[in-house]
Design a protein around this motif. Structure first.
Motif, PDB file in Angstrom:
ATOM      1  N   HIS A  72      -6.795  -2.205  -1.704  1.00 59.30           N
ATOM      2  CA  HIS A  72      -5.798  -1.463  -2.484  1.00 59.30           C
ATOM      3  C   HIS A  72      -5.817  -1.878  -3.950  1.00 59.30           C
ATOM      4  CE1 HIS A  72      -2.083   0.688  -3.316  1.00 59.30           C
ATOM      5  NE2 HIS A  72      -1.584  -0.414  -3.849  1.00 59.30           N
ATOM      6  N   VAL A  92       0.818  -1.213   0.000  1.00 65.63           N
ATOM      7  CA  VAL A  92       0.000   0.000   0.000  1.00 65.63           C
ATOM      8  C   VAL A  92       0.853   1.265   0.000  1.00 65.63           C
ATOM      9  CG1 VAL A  92      -1.682   1.338   1.332  1.00 65.63           C
ATOM     10  CG2 VAL A  92      -1.954  -1.136   1.095  1.00 65.63           C
ATOM     11  N   ARG A 152      -7.837  -0.053  -6.569  1.00 67.51           N
ATOM     12  CA  ARG A 152      -7.340   1.221  -7.094  1.00 67.51           C
ATOM     13  C   ARG A 152      -6.067   1.045  -7.909  1.00 67.51           C
ATOM     14  NH1 ARG A 152      -5.309   4.377  -3.848  1.00 67.51           N
ATOM     15  NH2 ARG A 152      -5.038   3.056  -2.032  1.00 67.51           N
TER      16      ARG A 152
END
Length: 294
Positions: free
Chosen positions: A279, A228, A282
């Motif tokens: 995550h 991330v 995206r």
């Protein structure tokens, strides 16, 4: 991408970095070997520390006495940096910094936040386990003074264990796996291989599998944090949080034990998995390089 091959990691240009040497399984084996080779640095530093200690003869429980006792930990740091440099230079053929040796101003936020989160998680579970009567009795501190415990945390737990092990497993290993579209696989391989090493840990013979689960769980949490944030520093904070929590629980008389390891390990796997799933909605794949160098 075929995970069994080592493809060039810059698909946009023909002048990208050279292909990594060896199959990814071999590079995983190199990572495991690196963990054991770091002890060579610690042993060499110990050979220096012992005669120095005898020659200087510092006051018992003084800062100099503690510093000489912690010298092997610093030797392991030196060995780790050299080993990672060798792997990056001759196996991955990439700059040393791409193993995670980068620092941005936001990294202090990631480090502190992850440290507090892991400490809070472990202590909450430890308190519940103690209340339920399913934790071990806390062991006495190895040091007579609080400042010595803090210094030991810095040298042994933060610099030696947390930084070195995260640099190898969440830094070098995760950037070398090359499974760009499979971040959860990269994280799981890093966590499982790291956890399996803790089957060899001394002092946990009563429940070695649960202790290994605990290690793999916080490693999964750490690996997800790397995916991330693209930084090893939250992983270092998570790792360090396990040590801080253990010392705080000892001080508070809570102790730990198999139920704490099981619960924290399972929570780490759950949290890490959720982080990667969210995550990935995206960011579809792991960037290359994983760690930004600018």
């Amino acid at each position: 991408m075929n995970v069994g091959t080592s493809a060039t990691t810059s698909p946009d240009t023909a002048s990208g970095p050279p292909t990594r040497r060896f199959h990814w399984v071999a590079r995983l084996a190199f990572t495991v070997a690196a963990m054991f080779l770091t002890f060579v640095g610690g042993a060499l530093a110990g050979l220096i520390a012992w005669p120095l200690h005898e020659f200087i003869d510092p006051e018992p429980d003084s800062f100099l006495d503690l510093l000489l006792l912690e010298l092997p930990s610093l030797g392991m740091v030196a060995a780790t940096l050299v080993i990672v440099w060798v792997l990056m230079r001759f196996v991955d053929r990439r700059p040393w910094r791409q193993a995670g040796l980068t620092w941005r101003s936001v990294d202090i936020v990631w480090f502190v936040g992850a440290l507090l989160a892991m400490t809070a998680l472990t202590m909450t579970v430890g308190f519940i386990a103690r209340t339920a009567g399913v934790s071990y009795e806390p062991e006495p501190s190895a040091y007579p003074a609080a400042w010595m415990t803090v210094m030991d945390l810095i040298f042994r737990a933060l610099i030696h264990a947390s930084f070195c092990e995260e640099l190898i497993y969440r830094g070098y290993l995760m950037q070398t796996l090359e499974m760009r579209r499979r971040p959860w696989v990269v994280a799981a391989i890093s966590a499982l291989s790291f956890g399996s090493l803790h089957l060899l840990s001394q002092g946990n013979d009563a429940s070695p599998w649960l202790y290994a689960l605990h290690a793999s769980g916080f490693a999964m949490f750490a690996a997800a944090a790397v995916v991330v944030t693209r930084s090893i520093w939250p992983a270092v904070g998570i790792h360090f949080g396990t040590y801080v929590a253990t010392d705080l629980m000892r001080w508070l008389g809570l102790g730990d034990g198999p139920m704490t390891w099981l619960t924290v390990g399972a929570a780490g796997w759950l949290i890490g998995t959720i982080m990667i799933v969210v995550h990935k909605r995206r960011v579809r794949e792991i960037p290359d390089p994983l760690f930004p160098t600018k």
